[in-house]
Design a protein around this motif. Structure first.
Motif, mmCIF file in Angstrom:
data_model
loop_
_atom_site.group_PDB
_atom_site.id
_atom_site.type_symbol
_atom_site.label_atom_id
_atom_site.label_comp_id
_atom_site.label_asym_id
_atom_site.label_seq_id
_atom_site.Cartn_x
_atom_site.Cartn_y
_atom_site.Cartn_z
ATOM 1 N N TYR A 21 -2.566 3.174 -5.035
ATOM 2 C CA TYR A 21 -3.055 2.028 -4.326
ATOM 3 C C TYR A 21 -2.151 0.552 -4.758
ATOM 4 O O TYR A 21 -1.661 0.081 -3.889
ATOM 5 C CB TYR A 21 -4.506 1.622 -4.378
ATOM 6 C CG TYR A 21 -4.815 0.831 -3.602
ATOM 7 C CD1 TYR A 21 -4.966 0.802 -2.268
ATOM 8 C CD2 TYR A 21 -5.074 -0.519 -4.011
ATOM 9 C CE1 TYR A 21 -5.362 -0.369 -1.515
ATOM 10 C CE2 TYR A 21 -5.664 -1.770 -3.240
ATOM 11 C CZ TYR A 21 -5.813 -1.440 -1.853
ATOM 12 O OH TYR A 21 -5.950 -2.657 -1.295
ATOM 13 N N ASN A 22 -2.139 0.401 -5.801
ATOM 14 C CA ASN A 22 -1.344 -0.858 -6.328
ATOM 15 C C ASN A 22 0.178 -0.446 -6.036
ATOM 16 O O ASN A 22 0.882 -1.806 -5.680
ATOM 17 C CB ASN A 22 -1.443 -1.033 -7.789
ATOM 18 C CG ASN A 22 -2.871 -1.547 -8.130
ATOM 19 O OD1 ASN A 22 -3.461 -2.192 -7.097
ATOM 20 N ND2 ASN A 22 -3.250 -1.340 -9.372
ATOM 21 N N TYR A 23 0.629 0.487 -6.192
ATOM 22 C CA TYR A 23 2.248 0.805 -5.716
ATOM 23 C C TYR A 23 2.364 0.473 -4.375
ATOM 24 O O TYR A 23 3.469 -0.095 -3.973
ATOM 25 C CB TYR A 23 2.647 2.278 -6.098
ATOM 26 C CG TYR A 23 3.935 2.455 -5.884
ATOM 27 C CD1 TYR A 23 5.158 2.060 -6.705
ATOM 28 C CD2 TYR A 23 4.397 3.271 -4.879
ATOM 29 C CE1 TYR A 23 6.290 2.314 -6.429
ATOM 30 C CE2 TYR A 23 5.478 3.771 -4.570
ATOM 31 C CZ TYR A 23 6.555 3.498 -5.366
ATOM 32 O OH TYR A 23 7.884 3.842 -5.044
ATOM 33 N N LEU A 24 1.587 0.998 -3.367
ATOM 34 C CA LEU A 24 1.762 0.906 -1.923
ATOM 35 C C LEU A 24 1.344 -0.456 -1.251
ATOM 36 O O LEU A 24 1.897 -0.764 -0.510
ATOM 37 C CB LEU A 24 1.191 2.188 -1.402
ATOM 38 C CG LEU A 24 1.513 3.685 -1.705
ATOM 39 C CD1 LEU A 24 0.655 4.555 -1.027
ATOM 40 C CD2 LEU A 24 3.073 3.555 -1.271
ATOM 41 N N GLY A 25 0.159 -0.910 -1.878
ATOM 42 C CA GLY A 25 -0.395 -1.908 -1.227
ATOM 43 C C GLY A 25 -1.288 -1.909 -0.052
ATOM 44 O O GLY A 25 -1.438 -0.699 0.257
ATOM 45 N N ASN A 26 -2.001 -2.721 0.303
ATOM 46 C CA ASN A 26 -3.112 -2.724 1.108
ATOM 47 C C ASN A 26 -2.793 -2.356 2.667
ATOM 48 O O ASN A 26 -3.626 -2.060 3.349
ATOM 49 C CB ASN A 26 -4.223 -3.936 0.921
ATOM 50 C CG ASN A 26 -3.538 -5.249 1.456
ATOM 51 O OD1 ASN A 26 -2.407 -5.211 1.863
ATOM 52 N ND2 ASN A 26 -4.621 -5.890 1.583
ATOM 53 N N GLN A 27 -1.590 -2.388 2.816
ATOM 54 C CA GLN A 27 -1.030 -2.371 4.468
ATOM 55 C C GLN A 27 -0.534 -1.097 4.721
ATOM 56 O O GLN A 27 -0.561 -0.310 5.779
ATOM 57 C CB GLN A 27 0.084 -3.276 4.793
ATOM 58 C CG GLN A 27 -0.404 -4.884 5.067
ATOM 59 C CD GLN A 27 0.937 -5.596 5.516
ATOM 60 O OE1 GLN A 27 1.916 -5.126 5.190
ATOM 61 N NE2 GLN A 27 0.646 -6.514 6.273
ATOM 62 N N THR A 28 -0.553 -0.223 3.663
ATOM 63 C CA THR A 28 -0.385 1.080 3.697
ATOM 64 C C THR A 28 -1.114 2.108 3.072
ATOM 65 O O THR A 28 -1.462 3.313 3.557
ATOM 66 C CB THR A 28 0.959 1.614 3.112
ATOM 67 O OG1 THR A 28 2.111 0.822 3.585
ATOM 68 C CG2 THR A 28 1.489 2.952 2.960
ATOM 69 N N ALA A 29 -1.908 1.778 1.925
ATOM 70 C CA ALA A 29 -2.905 2.710 1.267
ATOM 71 C C ALA A 29 -4.297 2.005 1.229
ATOM 72 O O ALA A 29 -4.649 0.899 1.799
ATOM 73 C CB ALA A 29 -2.618 2.532 -0.096
ATOM 74 N N VAL A 30 -5.304 2.864 1.696
ATOM 75 C CA VAL A 30 -6.824 2.740 1.506
ATOM 76 C C VAL A 30 -7.048 2.932 0.058
ATOM 77 O O VAL A 30 -6.813 4.281 -0.472
ATOM 78 C CB VAL A 30 -7.389 3.686 2.374
ATOM 79 C CG1 VAL A 30 -9.124 3.606 2.411
ATOM 80 C CG2 VAL A 30 -6.957 3.521 3.879
ATOM 81 N N SER A 31 -7.818 1.982 -0.474
ATOM 82 C CA SER A 31 -8.164 2.173 -1.979
ATOM 83 C C SER A 31 -9.662 2.856 -2.050
ATOM 84 O O SER A 31 -10.303 3.088 -1.260
ATOM 85 C CB SER A 31 -8.492 1.084 -2.446
ATOM 86 O OG SER A 31 -8.899 1.000 -3.688
#
Length: 152
Positions: free
Chosen positions: A102-112
């Protein structure tokens, strides 16, 4: 619900490895999502990138989000998949099964993932970690369907 809705731990300005998931926020779709709908889903709803795809069926998939589940241990496989999916002008969100991805991809691509259910590293089939990982995918998809008014 299986998804952490606050994005305070997201890496701001993180990259999507140059694969170009298009954002749809400018076309007014964001108003239709619930307050607990993750940003990655809001930004990537619609199977095809409207600005690049010439698909004759792309309008049939405007309310669909393509979800890919992964943890950081399989980041290389995900990167390969993203490269090929971008060639098809697809849009997607990633169910980040651990905080590291999640931290690698960020919140615009990943759902935590909810930290109570996050599983990192490689897992052996039917081992407790694998079962938790599998059940969390279902939990996260259900939460997205309920909170985002989209098909998966």
């Amino acid at each position: 619900n299986g998804i952490r809705t606050e994005d305070s731990n997201a890496t701001s300005g993180s990259t999507n490895q140059g694969f170009g998931n298009a954002t749809n926020s400018s076309n007014g779709r964001k108003e239709r999502f619930g307050a607990n709908c993750p940003l990655a889903v809001q930004e990537n709803v619609g199977l095809f990138d409207d600005s690049q795809s010439n698909s004759t069926v792309k309008n049939n998939f405007r309310d669909v989000v393509l979800l890919v589940a992964c943890n950081f241990a399989y980041k290389d496989f995900l990167t390969n998949w993203q490269f090929l999916a971008s060639k098809l002008h697809l849009q997607w969100a990633v169910l980040a099964m651990d905080e590291e991805l999640y931290n690698y991809l960020g919140n615009q691509t990943a759902v935590s993932s909810d930290p109570n259910f996050a599983v990192g590293g490689e897992q052996t089939f039917r081992a407790p970690g694998f079962n938790t990982l599998s059940c969390n995918k279902i939990r996260m998809v259900l939460s997205i369907v309920e909170n985002c008014n989209v098909d998966v």
